[in-house]
Motif scaffolding. Structure first.
Motif, PDB file in Angstrom:
ATOM      1  N   ALA A 259      27.141  20.652 -53.344  1.00 39.84           N
ATOM      2  CA  ALA A 259      28.030  19.497 -53.301  1.00 39.84           C
ATOM      3  C   ALA A 259      28.621  19.224 -54.676  1.00 39.84           C
ATOM      4  O   ALA A 259      29.814  18.893 -54.805  1.00 39.84           O
ATOM      5  CB  ALA A 259      27.275  18.272 -52.777  1.00 39.84           C
ATOM      6  N   LEU A 260      27.808  19.347 -55.742  1.00 39.65           N
ATOM      7  CA  LEU A 260      28.311  19.142 -57.105  1.00 39.65           C
ATOM      8  C   LEU A 260      29.358  20.205 -57.475  1.00 39.65           C
ATOM      9  O   LEU A 260      30.383  19.897 -58.078  1.00 39.65           O
ATOM     10  CB  LEU A 260      27.156  19.151 -58.103  1.00 39.65           C
ATOM     11  CG  LEU A 260      26.270  17.919 -58.113  1.00 39.65           C
ATOM     12  CD1 LEU A 260      25.073  18.132 -59.049  1.00 39.65           C
ATOM     13  CD2 LEU A 260      27.058  16.702 -58.535  1.00 39.65           C
ATOM     14  N   ILE A 261      29.106  21.441 -57.095  1.00 41.31           N
ATOM     15  CA  ILE A 261      30.079  22.516 -57.373  1.00 41.31           C
ATOM     16  C   ILE A 261      31.373  22.250 -56.605  1.00 41.31           C
ATOM     17  O   ILE A 261      32.473  22.380 -57.148  1.00 41.31           O
ATOM     18  CB  ILE A 261      29.480  23.894 -57.010  1.00 41.31           C
ATOM     19  CG1 ILE A 261      28.398  24.271 -58.021  1.00 41.31           C
ATOM     20  CG2 ILE A 261      30.565  24.963 -56.973  1.00 41.31           C
ATOM     21  CD1 ILE A 261      27.667  25.548 -57.699  1.00 41.31           C
ATOM     22  N   ALA A 262      31.246  21.847 -55.343  1.00 39.76           N
ATOM     23  CA  ALA A 262      32.432  21.549 -54.533  1.00 39.76           C
ATOM     24  C   ALA A 262      33.213  20.385 -55.135  1.00 39.76           C
ATOM     25  O   ALA A 262      34.451  20.409 -55.188  1.00 39.76           O
ATOM     26  CB  ALA A 262      32.032  21.255 -53.094  1.00 39.76           C
ATOM     27  N   LEU A 263      32.486  19.349 -55.585  1.00 41.19           N
ATOM     28  CA  LEU A 263      33.136  18.195 -56.213  1.00 41.19           C
ATOM     29  C   LEU A 263      33.860  18.609 -57.498  1.00 41.19           C
ATOM     30  O   LEU A 263      34.998  18.210 -57.730  1.00 41.19           O
ATOM     31  CB  LEU A 263      32.114  17.094 -56.497  1.00 41.19           C
ATOM     32  CG  LEU A 263      32.651  15.819 -57.137  1.00 41.19           C
ATOM     33  CD1 LEU A 263      33.605  15.124 -56.173  1.00 41.19           C
ATOM     34  CD2 LEU A 263      31.516  14.894 -57.525  1.00 41.19           C
ATOM     35  N   TYR A 264      33.206  19.440 -58.310  1.00 40.34           N
ATOM     36  CA  TYR A 264      33.817  19.934 -59.556  1.00 40.34           C
ATOM     37  C   TYR A 264      35.089  20.738 -59.251  1.00 40.34           C
ATOM     38  O   TYR A 264      36.132  20.555 -59.884  1.00 40.34           O
ATOM     39  CB  TYR A 264      32.826  20.782 -60.346  1.00 40.34           C
ATOM     40  CG  TYR A 264      33.466  21.488 -61.511  1.00 40.34           C
ATOM     41  CD1 TYR A 264      33.783  20.799 -62.664  1.00 40.34           C
ATOM     42  CD2 TYR A 264      33.792  22.844 -61.434  1.00 40.34           C
ATOM     43  CE1 TYR A 264      34.411  21.448 -63.731  1.00 40.34           C
ATOM     44  CE2 TYR A 264      34.407  23.485 -62.484  1.00 40.34           C
ATOM     45  CZ  TYR A 264      34.718  22.776 -63.635  1.00 40.34           C
ATOM     46  OH  TYR A 264      35.330  23.416 -64.679  1.00 40.34           O
ATOM     47  N   LEU A 265      34.985  21.636 -58.276  1.00 44.15           N
ATOM     48  CA  LEU A 265      36.143  22.445 -57.914  1.00 44.15           C
ATOM     49  C   LEU A 265      37.280  21.582 -57.368  1.00 44.15           C
ATOM     50  O   LEU A 265      38.450  21.815 -57.653  1.00 44.15           O
ATOM     51  CB  LEU A 265      35.758  23.512 -56.891  1.00 44.15           C
ATOM     52  CG  LEU A 265      34.874  24.646 -57.419  1.00 44.15           C
ATOM     53  CD1 LEU A 265      34.449  25.553 -56.269  1.00 44.15           C
ATOM     54  CD2 LEU A 265      35.589  25.433 -58.492  1.00 44.15           C
ATOM     55  N   PHE A 266      36.941  20.563 -56.574  1.00 41.96           N
ATOM     56  CA  PHE A 266      37.947  19.662 -56.017  1.00 41.96           C
ATOM     57  C   PHE A 266      38.672  18.894 -57.127  1.00 41.96           C
ATOM     58  O   PHE A 266      39.899  18.810 -57.153  1.00 41.96           O
ATOM     59  CB  PHE A 266      37.286  18.683 -55.032  1.00 41.96           C
ATOM     60  CG  PHE A 266      38.227  17.672 -54.472  1.00 41.96           C
ATOM     61  CD1 PHE A 266      39.161  18.029 -53.515  1.00 41.96           C
ATOM     62  CD2 PHE A 266      38.203  16.357 -54.917  1.00 41.96           C
ATOM     63  CE1 PHE A 266      40.038  17.097 -52.995  1.00 41.96           C
ATOM     64  CE2 PHE A 266      39.083  15.418 -54.403  1.00 41.96           C
ATOM     65  CZ  PHE A 266      39.995  15.793 -53.436  1.00 41.96           C
ATOM     66  N   VAL A 267      37.918  18.350 -58.097  1.00 39.58           N
ATOM     67  CA  VAL A 267      38.516  17.577 -59.197  1.00 39.58           C
ATOM     68  C   VAL A 267      39.346  18.486 -60.103  1.00 39.58           C
ATOM     69  O   VAL A 267      40.469  18.144 -60.478  1.00 39.58           O
ATOM     70  CB  VAL A 267      37.423  16.831 -59.994  1.00 39.58           C
ATOM     71  CG1 VAL A 267      37.989  16.236 -61.269  1.00 39.58           C
ATOM     72  CG2 VAL A 267      36.786  15.750 -59.135  1.00 39.58           C
ATOM     73  N   SER A 268      38.799  19.649 -60.436  1.00 40.36           N
ATOM     74  CA  SER A 268      39.540  20.539 -61.343  1.00 40.36           C
ATOM     75  C   SER A 268      40.794  21.080 -60.673  1.00 40.36           C
ATOM     76  O   SER A 268      41.831  21.252 -61.320  1.00 40.36           O
ATOM     77  CB  SER A 268      38.653  21.667 -61.855  1.00 40.36           C
ATOM     78  OG  SER A 268      38.289  22.527 -60.797  1.00 40.36           O
ATOM     79  N   SER A 269      40.746  21.357 -59.371  1.00 44.16           N
ATOM     80  CA  SER A 269      41.960  21.840 -58.694  1.00 44.16           C
ATOM     81  C   SER A 269      43.008  20.738 -58.625  1.00 44.16           C
ATOM     82  O   SER A 269      44.205  21.007 -58.710  1.00 44.16           O
ATOM     83  CB  SER A 269      41.638  22.378 -57.304  1.00 44.16           C
ATOM     84  OG  SER A 269      41.240  21.324 -56.438  1.00 44.16           O
ATOM     85  N   GLY A 270      42.580  19.494 -58.480  1.00 41.09           N
ATOM     86  CA  GLY A 270      43.524  18.375 -58.499  1.00 41.09           C
ATOM     87  C   GLY A 270      44.198  18.257 -59.852  1.00 41.09           C
ATOM     88  O   GLY A 270      45.404  18.038 -59.947  1.00 41.09           O
ATOM     89  N   ASN A 271      43.416  18.416 -60.934  1.00 43.34           N
ATOM     90  CA  ASN A 271      43.984  18.360 -62.283  1.00 43.34           C
ATOM     91  C   ASN A 271      44.949  19.528 -62.519  1.00 43.34           C
ATOM     92  O   ASN A 271      46.009  19.352 -63.120  1.00 43.34           O
ATOM     93  CB  ASN A 271      42.879  18.365 -63.334  1.00 43.34           C
ATOM     94  CG  ASN A 271      42.089  17.069 -63.352  1.00 43.34           C
ATOM     95  OD1 ASN A 271      42.568  16.048 -62.885  1.00 43.34           O
ATOM     96  ND2 ASN A 271      40.872  17.119 -63.872  1.00 43.34           N
ATOM     97  N   MET A 272      44.549  20.726 -62.059  1.00 45.05           N
ATOM     98  CA  MET A 272      45.434  21.879 -62.215  1.00 45.05           C
ATOM     99  C   MET A 272      46.720  21.679 -61.431  1.00 45.05           C
ATOM    100  O   MET A 272      47.789  22.050 -61.885  1.00 45.05           O
ATOM    101  CB  MET A 272      44.736  23.171 -61.765  1.00 45.05           C
ATOM    102  CG  MET A 272      43.780  23.746 -62.780  1.00 45.05           C
ATOM    103  SD  MET A 272      43.284  25.450 -62.445  1.00 45.05           S
ATOM    104  CE  MET A 272      42.538  25.308 -60.853  1.00 45.05           C
ATOM    105  N   SER A 273      46.596  21.088 -60.248  1.00 46.51           N
ATOM    106  CA  SER A 273      47.775  20.838 -59.432  1.00 46.51           C
ATOM    107  C   SER A 273      48.719  19.866 -60.137  1.00 46.51           C
ATOM    108  O   SER A 273      49.939  20.095 -60.166  1.00 46.51           O
ATOM    109  CB  SER A 273      47.350  20.280 -58.082  1.00 46.51           C
ATOM    110  OG  SER A 273      48.472  19.941 -57.316  1.00 46.51           O
ATOM    111  N   LYS A 274      48.174  18.808 -60.731  1.00 44.80           N
ATOM    112  CA  LYS A 274      49.013  17.853 -61.468  1.00 44.80           C
ATOM    113  C   LYS A 274      49.676  18.529 -62.658  1.00 44.80           C
ATOM    114  O   LYS A 274      50.861  18.324 -62.933  1.00 44.80           O
ATOM    115  CB  LYS A 274      48.168  16.665 -61.948  1.00 44.80           C
ATOM    116  CG  LYS A 274      47.770  15.713 -60.865  1.00 44.80           C
ATOM    117  CD  LYS A 274      46.909  14.594 -61.425  1.00 44.80           C
ATOM    118  CE  LYS A 274      46.355  13.723 -60.312  1.00 44.80           C
ATOM    119  NZ  LYS A 274      45.442  12.689 -60.827  1.00 44.80           N
ATOM    120  N   GLU A 275      48.901  19.335 -63.387  1.00 46.22           N
ATOM    121  CA  GLU A 275      49.437  20.040 -64.562  1.00 46.22           C
ATOM    122  C   GLU A 275      50.542  21.009 -64.148  1.00 46.22           C
ATOM    123  O   GLU A 275      51.588  21.084 -64.799  1.00 46.22           O
ATOM    124  CB  GLU A 275      48.298  20.786 -65.262  1.00 46.22           C
ATOM    125  CG  GLU A 275      48.708  21.436 -66.565  1.00 46.22           C
ATOM    126  CD  GLU A 275      47.517  22.119 -67.224  1.00 46.22           C
ATOM    127  OE1 GLU A 275      47.741  23.225 -67.758  1.00 46.22           O
ATOM    128  OE2 GLU A 275      46.412  21.563 -67.207  1.00 46.22           O
TER     129      GLU A 275
END
Length: 164
Positions: A14-30
Motif C-alpha cells: 500500500a505504501l509503494i502504491a501510494l508513493y507511485l500514485f503521488v509521484s505519477s501525479g507530480n510527474m503528470s503536473k510537471e
C-alpha cells in the motif's frame, strides 16, 4: 505469524502504491507544465516564422524572378534561371585584369570587383563592388539579346567613405 507477514506485505504494498500514485501525479503536473510552455514557444516560433516569410516576400518584391510582367520579356529565350544567367554574365566582367570596366573608380587597395548582384527587373540591376577596403554600389541598365548576349550600361554609382 502468517497473518502478520501478510499484513506487513499489504501495508508495504500500500505504501509503494501510494508513493507511485503521488509521484505519477507530480510527474503528470510537471509534464503538463512543460507541454504548456512548449506550446507557447511553438506559437511564438510560428509567429516569428510568419514574420520572416513576410519580410522575405517584401525583400523579393523587386526581383526579376517574382515579377511576371518583367519575366515575360525573356520567356521566348527558354532560360531556366534568367536572373542567374544575367548575374553570371555580369560577374564575367570581373575576369578582366585590373578594375571591373563597369566601375568608374580606380581601386585603392586592390582592383574593384563586383560582389553581390540583384536583378531588379527586365532592365535594371543593382550591384555591390569592393576592393577589399573600399566599397560602393552601382545601378546598371542591361539588355538581354536574343542571341543571349548581354549589354550593360552604367546609370549611377557611389563610393562609400572609409569609416576608419
Amino acid at each position: 505469524m502468517k497473518n502478520k507477514i501478510f499484513l506487513y506485505l499489504f501495508v508495504f504494498s500500500a505504501l509503494i502504491a501510494l508513493y507511485l500514485f503521488v509521484s505519477s501525479g507530480n510527474m503528470s503536473k510537471e509534464n503538463n507544465t512543460k507541454i504548456a510552455s512548449l506550446e507557447k514557444e511553438t506559437v511564438k516560433l510560428k509567429d516569428s516564422l510568419k514574420n520572416l516569410n513576410l519580410k522575405m516576400l517584401e525583400m523579393e518584391y523587386f526581383s526579376l524572378d517574382n515579377n511576371d510582367d518583367a519575366f515575360a520579356y525573356y520567356q521566348h529565350l527558354n532560360l531556366k534561371n534568367t536572373s542567374g544567367y544575367i548575374a553570371d554574365k555580369l560577374l564575367e566582367t570581373n575576369e578582366s585584369t585590373g578594375d571591373n570596366p563597369l566601375i568608374p573608380y580606380e581601386g585603392m587597395e586592390g582592383d574593384f570587383k563586383i560582389n553581390k548582384i540583384k536583378v531588379l527587373n527586365h532592365k535594371w540591376i543593382i550591384a555591390d563592388f569592393s576592393d577589399g577596403q573600399y566599397w560602393g554600389d552601382i545601378i546598371l541598365k542591361y539588355e538581354l539579346k536574343d542571341d543571349l548576349g548581354v549589354d550593360f550600361q552604367l546609370l549611377d554609382h557611389l563610393l562609400y567613405a572609409r569609416s576608419n
